[in-house]
Scaffold this motif. Structure first.
Motif, PDB file in Angstrom:
ATOM      1  N   HIS A 359     -11.272 -41.728   4.090  1.00 38.21           N
ATOM      2  CA  HIS A 359     -12.073 -42.947   4.066  1.00 38.21           C
ATOM      3  C   HIS A 359     -11.437 -43.894   3.056  1.00 38.21           C
ATOM      4  N   LEU A 360     -10.864 -44.997   3.523  1.00 39.05           N
ATOM      5  CA  LEU A 360     -10.289 -46.028   2.659  1.00 39.05           C
ATOM      6  C   LEU A 360     -11.349 -47.099   2.440  1.00 39.05           C
ATOM      7  N   THR A 361     -11.704 -47.319   1.187  1.00 42.16           N
ATOM      8  CA  THR A 361     -12.687 -48.352   0.881  1.00 42.16           C
ATOM      9  C   THR A 361     -12.066 -49.366  -0.063  1.00 42.16           C
ATOM     10  N   THR A 362     -12.181 -50.639   0.290  1.00 43.04           N
ATOM     11  CA  THR A 362     -11.497 -51.700  -0.440  1.00 43.04           C
ATOM     12  C   THR A 362     -12.446 -52.847  -0.717  1.00 43.04           C
ATOM     13  N   SER A 363     -12.186 -53.551  -1.806  1.00 40.44           N
ATOM     14  CA  SER A 363     -12.924 -54.777  -2.106  1.00 40.44           C
ATOM     15  C   SER A 363     -11.992 -55.984  -2.043  1.00 40.44           C
ATOM     16  N   THR A 381     -10.932 -43.814   8.440  1.00 34.61           N
ATOM     17  CA  THR A 381     -11.987 -44.817   8.546  1.00 34.61           C
ATOM     18  C   THR A 381     -11.846 -45.791   7.384  1.00 34.61           C
ATOM     19  N   VAL A 382     -12.229 -47.030   7.627  1.00 35.10           N
ATOM     20  CA  VAL A 382     -12.035 -48.090   6.630  1.00 35.10           C
ATOM     21  C   VAL A 382     -13.343 -48.833   6.433  1.00 35.10           C
ATOM     22  N   SER A 383     -13.706 -49.080   5.193  1.00 37.47           N
ATOM     23  CA  SER A 383     -14.854 -49.930   4.901  1.00 37.47           C
ATOM     24  C   SER A 383     -14.435 -50.982   3.885  1.00 37.47           C
ATOM     25  N   ARG A 384     -15.047 -52.152   4.004  1.00 39.01           N
ATOM     26  CA  ARG A 384     -14.739 -53.235   3.056  1.00 39.01           C
ATOM     27  C   ARG A 384     -16.018 -53.659   2.361  1.00 39.01           C
ATOM     28  N   ILE A 385     -15.939 -53.737   1.055  1.00 44.15           N
ATOM     29  CA  ILE A 385     -17.069 -54.154   0.238  1.00 44.15           C
ATOM     30  C   ILE A 385     -16.856 -55.614  -0.145  1.00 44.15           C
ATOM     31  N   ASP A 386     -17.885 -56.432   0.020  1.00 43.94           N
ATOM     32  CA  ASP A 386     -17.809 -57.846  -0.331  1.00 43.94           C
ATOM     33  C   ASP A 386     -18.151 -57.996  -1.816  1.00 43.94           C
ATOM     34  N   PRO A 387     -17.155 -58.247  -2.674  1.00 42.02           N
ATOM     35  CA  PRO A 387     -17.436 -58.309  -4.117  1.00 42.02           C
ATOM     36  C   PRO A 387     -18.460 -59.387  -4.463  1.00 42.02           C
ATOM     37  N   HIS A 388     -18.375 -60.530  -3.782  1.00 44.73           N
ATOM     38  CA  HIS A 388     -19.289 -61.625  -4.098  1.00 44.73           C
ATOM     39  C   HIS A 388     -20.733 -61.229  -3.791  1.00 44.73           C
ATOM     40  N   ALA A 389     -20.958 -60.663  -2.612  1.00 46.69           N
ATOM     41  CA  ALA A 389     -22.309 -60.283  -2.216  1.00 46.69           C
ATOM     42  C   ALA A 389     -22.855 -59.191  -3.129  1.00 46.69           C
ATOM     43  N   GLU A 390     -22.010 -58.187  -3.454  1.00 42.14           N
ATOM     44  CA  GLU A 390     -22.471 -57.102  -4.311  1.00 42.14           C
ATOM     45  C   GLU A 390     -22.789 -57.608  -5.723  1.00 42.14           C
ATOM     46  N   THR A 391     -21.961 -58.536  -6.222  1.00 39.93           N
ATOM     47  CA  THR A 391     -22.178 -59.062  -7.566  1.00 39.93           C
ATOM     48  C   THR A 391     -23.459 -59.874  -7.631  1.00 39.93           C
ATOM     49  N   GLU A 392     -23.687 -60.698  -6.619  1.00 37.55           N
ATOM     50  CA  GLU A 392     -24.912 -61.501  -6.602  1.00 37.55           C
ATOM     51  C   GLU A 392     -26.142 -60.613  -6.521  1.00 37.55           C
ATOM     52  N   ARG A 393     -26.049 -59.549  -5.719  1.00 40.72           N
ATOM     53  CA  ARG A 393     -27.171 -58.619  -5.603  1.00 40.72           C
ATOM     54  C   ARG A 393     -27.454 -57.948  -6.952  1.00 40.72           C
ATOM     55  N   TYR A 394     -26.396 -57.549  -7.632  1.00 39.88           N
ATOM     56  CA  TYR A 394     -26.556 -56.890  -8.933  1.00 39.88           C
ATOM     57  C   TYR A 394     -27.106 -57.863  -9.974  1.00 39.88           C
ATOM     58  N   ARG A 395     -26.555 -59.093 -10.023  1.00 44.19           N
ATOM     59  CA  ARG A 395     -27.036 -60.083 -10.986  1.00 44.19           C
ATOM     60  C   ARG A 395     -28.535 -60.335 -10.812  1.00 44.19           C
ATOM     61  N   GLN A 396     -28.943 -60.509  -9.568  1.00 41.51           N
ATOM     62  CA  GLN A 396     -30.344 -60.805  -9.319  1.00 41.51           C
ATOM     63  C   GLN A 396     -31.244 -59.649  -9.743  1.00 41.51           C
ATOM     64  N   HIS A 397     -30.773 -58.418  -9.498  1.00 42.99           N
ATOM     65  CA  HIS A 397     -31.549 -57.248  -9.903  1.00 42.99           C
ATOM     66  C   HIS A 397     -31.725 -57.222 -11.416  1.00 42.99           C
ATOM     67  N   VAL A 398     -30.653 -57.479 -12.163  1.00 40.84           N
ATOM     68  CA  VAL A 398     -30.733 -57.457 -13.624  1.00 40.84           C
ATOM     69  C   VAL A 398     -31.660 -58.562 -14.127  1.00 40.84           C
ATOM     70  N   VAL A 444     -11.322 -39.749  -0.209  1.00 38.43           N
ATOM     71  CA  VAL A 444     -11.793 -41.122  -0.355  1.00 38.43           C
ATOM     72  C   VAL A 444     -10.762 -41.853  -1.211  1.00 38.43           C
ATOM     73  N   VAL A 445     -10.161 -42.886  -0.655  1.00 45.18           N
ATOM     74  CA  VAL A 445      -9.165 -43.687  -1.372  1.00 45.18           C
ATOM     75  C   VAL A 445      -9.831 -45.004  -1.747  1.00 45.18           C
ATOM     76  N   MET A 446      -9.913 -45.269  -3.044  1.00 41.64           N
ATOM     77  CA  MET A 446     -10.631 -46.429  -3.553  1.00 41.64           C
ATOM     78  C   MET A 446      -9.654 -47.460  -4.121  1.00 41.64           C
ATOM     79  N   ASP A 447      -9.716 -48.652  -3.552  1.00 42.98           N
ATOM     80  CA  ASP A 447      -8.919 -49.771  -4.060  1.00 42.98           C
ATOM     81  C   ASP A 447      -9.767 -50.566  -5.050  1.00 42.98           C
TER      82      ASP A 447
END
Length: 590
Positions: A359-363, A381-398, A444-447
């Motif tokens: 599983h290659l996961t990249t941001s 298998t490949v998944s892509r994480i959206d850094p902007h969306a994840e950061t906004e979600r985290y900021r709002q939670h904090v 799991v290969v993490m970029d």
């Protein structure tokens, strides 16, 4: 050069490591001194090599450069300044507060933001104390503060001691508690930065898509807080003549042309200079005097001594050892622009080609590799994480949790702290964590992994590891937290990615020390985009390849337990076949 036209008193050079800002700052200082002006050159780069460039010891005091009349230099030691901060803040509470609390405070103050603010503290006097610098017509700064740091210094109330008042677990506001100068002096320094009559910011980049995107973000961040007097320097552009008789040089020239043609729109409006790639190390006066022009001679290629075969390990050889475990987490780490995403994809492809589930996961915001690899290879298998969306979600939670308990001033400080680079690392890592548990059954290969500082912040403030340890410690049951998994070399292998150049190697060595502080031992280093491993025929590239040999030897003999060298390819390594070629080449031949 546009950036040297009617220069104001202060010139700041900023850019990612390895783009050449120190060399350009030094060359600018030499040129202005040659015009009969008194010049002070100041470096606040933790990996400063200004003294090496001029061949003398400089250090943290103003030193005249004997070979350049009118030029003096100063190397601020930001690491020492940051340590002084930590000592001032932690000293009074050591032995008073519990050791765990003290360690948490120390980690709060161990990140890049502390180092940067400490450096700003050191050179504030150079911007504001007219008596100290009255004799200098120009003060040139190698490495400018980021927009984030300047915004922190502008915030009302930041001087009251954020941590001391217990307003939150700040990753970057901690250093403000140690500032002991008058707030008015900092305001004067920030005002000087924002005044185009006194200060000019020079953004330094390379003709590469990733570095141009990064410098565009820097431009917008600084312009948003009033630092609008900016110039752009594209450094290290391959001269057109080199591409005529060398296929590798022709490919580099084509890539650079495409990158410059696709330059972000916000940069095209800036005054822009381009500096040609030089064949030599930029050390010594002759080199500096020729940097800003194109008159330097290139030695004939047949006079450059290169080994017929570079006897170094390939990336595929490293993957053989990784594959032997059958499963696990592989994290690729390194500074921006060194090729982590490409190498993560190459490692994932190599493992999948061996029939192992991966599983290659990249941001990676560009996501071109995920598009290329999607559905093209069994077992991957490949998944892509959206850094902007994840950061906004985290900021709002904090903000919704910790921020709800703060007054207006405290909330403003928290909002600024959440704009720090650490925030994106934390947010993206939380998203990555959802797939880390898969590493018990597959690879799991993490970029783009977080730094050791961020991991320690997560461990110190995130409570998960600590809480699980507390709850499970008396049960006798076996348990594993994410932090424990990262620290276990049997479960996690960290690959540090660098280039065969002085500054990137120093930065990777600093990152390795950062990880070791978190109890994580890097498993291997990967030297990417090596010209020396590509067997060039261009005279200029052969000279550059010769310069790389020293850095490759430093990695092999001083820094890494194991390593691999990946050559610079003629074609960009996009797609399965080219990624496999990248992994198997180490000598410039199949």
């Amino acid at each position: 050069m546009y950036f040297l036209a009617q220069p104001p008193r202060h010139l700041f050079f900023t850019g990612k490591g390895g783009v050449g800002k120190t060399s350009i700052a030094c060359a600018t200082a030499v040129q202005l001194a040659a015009e009969g002006k008194q010049v002070l050159l100041v470096s606040s780069d933790p990996a400063s090599n200004v003294g090496q460039v001029f061949g003398i010891d400089i250090g943290n005091h103003i030193t005249a450069i004997p070979s350049v009349p009118g030029l003096s230099a100063l190397e601020i030691d930001p690491l020492a300044a940051a340590q002084a901060y930590r000592d001032r803040i932690v000293g009074p509470v050591r032995g008073v507060l519990p050791d765990a609390v003290v360690r948490g405070i120390e980690e709060q103050l161990s990140g890049a933001c502390t180092t940067e603010i400490a450096a700003f503290d050191e050179f504030t006097a150079l911007l504001t104390d007219t008596a100290l610098t009255a004799n200098y017509a120009h003060i040139i700064f190698d490495t400018a503060p980021t927009g984030h740091t300047i915004r922190l210094l502008q915030l009302a109330g930041a001087w009251s001691g954020f941590l001391e008042q217990g307003k939150g677990d700040a990753s970057c506001l901690g250093p403000l508690a140690g500032l002991d100068k008058q707030r008015t002096q900092y305001k004067a320094a920030v005002d000087a930065l924002a005044d185009p009559r006194r200060t000019r910011l020079v953004l330094v980049a390379r003709a590469q898509r990733a570095t141009l995107r990064e410098v565009a973000r820097t431009h917008e961040e600084l312009a948003a807080i009033g630092l609008s007097q900016q110039y752009l320097v594209i450094n290290g552009v391959l001269p057109a003549g080199e591409a005529q008789q060398d296929a590798l040089a022709a490919a580099i020239a084509q890539r650079e042309h495409a990158a410059l043609g696709a330059m972000p729109a916000v940069l095209t409006a800036l005054p822009q200079d381009r500096i040609s790639l030089k064949p030599y190390n930029l050390v010594g006066l002759d080199a500096l005097r020729h940097l800003l022009d194109d008159t330097a001679a290139v030695a004939p290629s047949n006079t450059i001594d290169l080994p017929a075969r570079l006897d170094v390990p390939s990336l595929a050889a490293l993957v053989d050892d990784i594959a032997a475990d059958g499963h696990g987490l592989v994290m690729l780490m390194g500074k921006g622009g060194v090729g982590k995403t490409t190498l993560a994809a190459a490692v994932a492809v190599e493992l999948a080609q061996r029939g192992l589930p991966v599983h290659l996961t990249t941001s990676d915001p560009a996501a071109h590799l995920t598009e290329t690899l999607e559905g093209t290879l069994p077992h991957l298998t490949v998944s892509r994480i959206d850094p902007h969306a994840e950061t906004e979600r985290y900021r709002q939670h904090v903000l919704d949790t910790k921020g709800a308990r703060l007054d207006a001033a405290g909330r403003a400080l928290l909002e600024e702290d959440l704009r720090s680079p650490c925030t994106e690392e934390v947010a993206v890592f939380q998203a990555f964590s959802r797939v880390i548990r898969e590493a018990g059954k597959q690879f799991v290969v993490m970029d783009t992994a977080p730094t050791g500082h961020t991991l320690l912040l997560l461990d110190a403030t995130g409570a998960y590891h600590r809480e699980v340890t507390r709850q499970m410690g008396t049960t006798g049951l076996h348990y594993t937290t994410p932090m424990m998994q990262l620290q276990d070399p049997k479960q996690t292998k960290v690959l540090l990615v660098t280039l065969a150049e002085t500054t990137p190697v120093l930065e990777a060595a600093n990152l390795q020390a950062d990880l070791r502080r978190a109890g994580i031992e890097p498993w291997a280093w990967v030297i990417n985009s090596s010209v020396a491993a590509s067997r060039p025929s261009s005279a200029l590239l052969r000279q550059r390849a010769h310069n790389e040999l020293r850095e490759i030897d430093a990695v092999a003999t001083r820094h890494a337990r194991r390593y691999a060298v990946v050559p610079l390819l003629q074609q960009e390594p996009v797609g399965v076949e080219r990624l496999r070629e990248l992994a198997h080449l180490a000598h410039g031949e199949p």
